[in-house]
Every structure is written in C-alpha cells, then in structure tokens.
Design a protein around this motif. Sequence first.
Motif, PDB file in Angstrom:
ATOM      1  N   ASN A 128      40.430  41.012  35.863  1.00  0.00           N
ATOM      2  CA  ASN A 128      40.340  39.555  35.909  1.00  0.00           C
ATOM      3  C   ASN A 128      41.526  38.839  36.539  1.00  0.00           C
ATOM      4  N   LYS A 129      42.542  39.590  36.989  1.00  0.00           N
ATOM      5  CA  LYS A 129      43.671  38.919  37.639  1.00  0.00           C
ATOM      6  C   LYS A 129      43.258  38.442  39.029  1.00  0.00           C
ATOM      7  N   LYS A 130      43.926  37.407  39.504  1.00  0.00           N
ATOM      8  CA  LYS A 130      43.648  36.933  40.852  1.00  0.00           C
ATOM      9  C   LYS A 130      43.904  38.073  41.836  1.00  0.00           C
ATOM     10  N   SER A 131      43.044  38.154  42.826  1.00  0.00           N
ATOM     11  CA  SER A 131      43.140  39.312  43.717  1.00  0.00           C
ATOM     12  C   SER A 131      42.530  38.984  45.064  1.00  0.00           C
ATOM     13  N   GLN A 132      43.039  39.623  46.095  1.00  0.00           N
ATOM     14  CA  GLN A 132      42.480  39.403  47.433  1.00  0.00           C
ATOM     15  C   GLN A 132      41.105  40.059  47.551  1.00  0.00           C
ATOM     16  N   GLN A 133      41.007  41.255  46.991  1.00  0.00           N
ATOM     17  CA  GLN A 133      39.734  41.968  47.021  1.00  0.00           C
ATOM     18  C   GLN A 133      39.037  41.844  45.667  1.00  0.00           C
ATOM     19  N   GLY A 134      37.802  42.306  45.639  1.00  0.00           N
ATOM     20  CA  GLY A 134      37.042  42.277  44.393  1.00  0.00           C
ATOM     21  C   GLY A 134      37.674  43.146  43.325  1.00  0.00           C
ATOM     22  N   LEU A 135      38.375  44.188  43.775  1.00  0.00           N
ATOM     23  CA  LEU A 135      39.081  45.057  42.841  1.00  0.00           C
ATOM     24  C   LEU A 135      40.538  45.057  43.273  1.00  0.00           C
TER      25      LEU A 135
ATOM     26  N   ALA B 196      44.616  46.037  43.660  1.00  0.00           N
ATOM     27  CA  ALA B 196      45.242  47.294  44.062  1.00  0.00           C
ATOM     28  C   ALA B 196      45.520  48.186  42.856  1.00  0.00           C
ATOM     29  N   GLU B 197      46.000  47.540  41.794  1.00  0.00           N
ATOM     30  CA  GLU B 197      46.345  48.296  40.585  1.00  0.00           C
ATOM     31  C   GLU B 197      45.130  49.039  40.034  1.00  0.00           C
ATOM     32  N   CYS B 198      44.022  48.320  39.919  1.00  0.00           N
ATOM     33  CA  CYS B 198      42.808  48.922  39.355  1.00  0.00           C
ATOM     34  C   CYS B 198      42.217  49.957  40.314  1.00  0.00           C
ATOM     35  N   SER B 199      42.365  49.726  41.622  1.00  0.00           N
ATOM     36  CA  SER B 199      41.852  50.696  42.588  1.00  0.00           C
ATOM     37  C   SER B 199      42.602  52.015  42.462  1.00  0.00           C
ATOM     38  N   ASN B 200      43.881  51.915  42.018  1.00  0.00           N
ATOM     39  CA  ASN B 200      44.698  53.116  41.913  1.00  0.00           C
ATOM     40  C   ASN B 200      44.441  53.924  40.648  1.00  0.00           C
ATOM     41  N   SER B 201      43.734  53.350  39.701  1.00  0.00           N
ATOM     42  CA  SER B 201      43.358  54.153  38.530  1.00  0.00           C
ATOM     43  C   SER B 201      41.849  54.100  38.338  1.00  0.00           C
TER      44      SER B 201
ATOM     45  N   LEU C  37      24.657  38.674  33.375  1.00  0.00           N
ATOM     46  CA  LEU C  37      23.810  39.734  33.907  1.00  0.00           C
ATOM     47  C   LEU C  37      23.809  39.721  35.437  1.00  0.00           C
ATOM     48  N   GLN C  38      23.814  38.522  35.989  1.00  0.00           N
ATOM     49  CA  GLN C  38      23.786  38.399  37.452  1.00  0.00           C
ATOM     50  C   GLN C  38      25.045  38.948  38.113  1.00  0.00           C
ATOM     51  N   GLN C  39      26.103  39.102  37.304  1.00  0.00           N
ATOM     52  CA  GLN C  39      27.345  39.598  37.886  1.00  0.00           C
ATOM     53  C   GLN C  39      27.314  41.107  38.080  1.00  0.00           C
ATOM     54  N   ILE C  40      26.367  41.763  37.434  1.00  0.00           N
ATOM     55  CA  ILE C  40      26.340  43.220  37.474  1.00  0.00           C
ATOM     56  C   ILE C  40      26.192  43.746  38.905  1.00  0.00           C
ATOM     57  N   THR C  41      25.279  43.138  39.649  1.00  0.00           N
ATOM     58  CA  THR C  41      25.057  43.564  41.025  1.00  0.00           C
ATOM     59  C   THR C  41      26.351  43.491  41.819  1.00  0.00           C
ATOM     60  N   TYR C  42      27.059  42.378  41.611  1.00  0.00           N
ATOM     61  CA  TYR C  42      28.322  42.189  42.315  1.00  0.00           C
ATOM     62  C   TYR C  42      29.345  43.244  41.912  1.00  0.00           C
ATOM     63  N   VAL C  43      29.454  43.495  40.611  1.00  0.00           N
ATOM     64  CA  VAL C  43      30.404  44.494  40.114  1.00  0.00           C
ATOM     65  C   VAL C  43      30.102  45.863  40.718  1.00  0.00           C
TER      66      VAL C  43
ATOM     67  N   THR D  27      32.547  48.043  43.244  1.00  0.00           N
ATOM     68  CA  THR D  27      32.985  49.382  42.877  1.00  0.00           C
ATOM     69  C   THR D  27      32.584  50.399  43.938  1.00  0.00           C
ATOM     70  N   SER D  28      31.388  50.212  44.461  1.00  0.00           N
ATOM     71  CA  SER D  28      30.938  51.158  45.461  1.00  0.00           C
ATOM     72  C   SER D  28      31.743  51.027  46.751  1.00  0.00           C
ATOM     73  N   THR D  29      32.118  49.811  47.115  1.00  0.00           N
ATOM     74  CA  THR D  29      32.932  49.619  48.320  1.00  0.00           C
ATOM     75  C   THR D  29      34.368  50.101  48.120  1.00  0.00           C
ATOM     76  N   ALA D  30      34.972  49.707  46.966  1.00  0.00           N
ATOM     77  CA  ALA D  30      36.388  49.979  46.768  1.00  0.00           C
ATOM     78  C   ALA D  30      36.654  51.422  46.351  1.00  0.00           C
ATOM     79  N   LEU D  31      35.796  51.973  45.502  1.00  0.00           N
ATOM     80  CA  LEU D  31      36.084  53.302  44.947  1.00  0.00           C
ATOM     81  C   LEU D  31      35.113  54.377  45.416  1.00  0.00           C
ATOM     82  N   ASN D  32      34.067  53.904  46.111  1.00  0.00           N
ATOM     83  CA  ASN D  32      33.044  54.844  46.533  1.00  0.00           C
ATOM     84  C   ASN D  32      32.375  55.529  45.341  1.00  0.00           C
ATOM     85  N   ILE D  33      32.240  54.756  44.247  1.00  0.00           N
ATOM     86  CA  ILE D  33      31.604  55.294  43.039  1.00  0.00           C
ATOM     87  C   ILE D  33      30.415  54.403  42.710  1.00  0.00           C
TER      88      ILE D  33
END
Length: 267
Positions: free
Chosen positions: A179-186, A188-193, A249-255, A259-265
Amino acid sequence: MLEKSLKILFDTSDVSLVRKYVLRQFTKLLSGRISLQDLTFAKEYRGASNYRPGACVPVLELTRKWLTVDKRSEPRHGERVPYVIVNGPPGLPLIKLVRSPRELLSDSSLFPNVTYYITRAIIPPLNRCFTLIGADLNVWFNNMPRKQIHFLNNVTPDSTNKKGAISHYFATTNCVACNKKSQQGLCAECSNSPQETVTVLQNKIRLWERSFHEISRICDSCAGHPTNMQCISLDCPVLYHLAKANKDLQQITYVKQVTSTALNIEL
Ligand SMILES: [Zn+2]
Ligand SMILES: [Zn+2]
C-alpha cells in the motif's frame, strides 16, 4: 460524534480521552471504514422556483443534473434528497462534488471526500465547544499520523476514456501488496521478496472474496430469496457493505495482472 465526545468530556473531564476517541473516528474515516450511509446528508427539496437564481444548493444541483436526463425526475416538494460529497481535483468548487449516494454505489472510481467530512462537517461544531477549554481539533487532525489507505488503482485505460478524468484524479498508484506509494503496481521492495508478497496478496484476495460472499448471503436473506435482483433501498445498510465488498472484488483482476507482470506469477 459531537454528543459522544461531550459525554466523554463531562464524564471524565479528561481531554486526552476525548482526543483519543476523536482521532479513532478520524482514522476510521480515512481508512474507509465508515459506511457511506453515515456520510449521507439529506436535505429537503423546496422546488426550483423557491431558490434564488444561481443558488449553490446541493439538492438543487442534483435535481438540475437529473432533469437534463429525465424531465420527470424532479423530487417532490418537501422530499428529502440524499447526497454525498466526493473527491475531486483541487480547486473545483464544492458544489461540483455533490453526488447521489447511488452514483457512488455504482461507480467504483468515486470516493467520499473524507477531508471535507472531517474539516468542514465534523470539526466545526465540535470546535465550538472545545475551543472553550483550549483544545483545537484542527490541530489534532493536522498532527495525526497519516496512514491513509488508498484504494488500489484499478482504473484501466479504457475506463478512463469513458468518463472524464476528474473522478479518477485521486486514484494514485499504490503498491498492491504494502500500500505504499509506488511508481509501479508493485513496489521495488515487494518485488524483491516474491514469496512474502504472493502470500500477502493471496490472503487479500481470499479475504475480499469471502467478505463479498458473506455479505451477498446476508443481502439474499434480506431480499427473502437468493436472487440476482439488486437490493436498491438506500436505507438498507447491507447495500453499502455490499457495494464496498464489490469494489474490493473488482480489484482482484488488477492485483492478478500486476503480479503476473511484475513477478511472472499467476495468483
Ligand atoms: Zn510494496
Ligand atoms: Zn437489503
């Protein structure tokens, strides 16, 4: 809230307890945990001819808007018309931020203007009492730690084109996981873990789905039978919870997309 604050003050004569109570209410508002129903004003409609020309009256503003769509949509004289104040770009006159609660329920890009409610609706009447004992709620509010929880940016490019950009103005990008302000949807910190992040997101999604299903069940039983018919009574508190759950619920698609773009998961 005025009543409760004064009661605490008279019962305990302890300003710090009042302060605690008030700040807890502000936090609830800022984090979106107050139902839209509690943020709804209702004012009597006096009939178009009974207002000064150019009068800035919320109820009149809504009526004018409705009349451009449907000539028969004028409220009856004396009818109480509900309205809310929504977020908008800075500088826009307040009257342009007036909406029917129904608009907020159906448009997931509209949010109540929490700052307005706190600084213009809640604080002034409280301050009239509390400045007498040397307390200023504006100071309390300005000094409180801001951990405002933003809704995730679930605005897709084509939904931005459909309507003006105004209502989306406040949909800033926040990391979907922390939930921190971020340039990307995820961030850097969260992308690294990735492992922790995936767990956090899966829990979020599960929670959203569960509360949506639970609330839908309540609404079904309130409507009498399971149905796809929408409960539309603005007096039904479940309606507001359902709309909120639906927004989640509508946010799920976005989440999932992030995740698929940033982590390939794939979640
Ligand atoms: Zn993050
Ligand atoms: Zn209902």
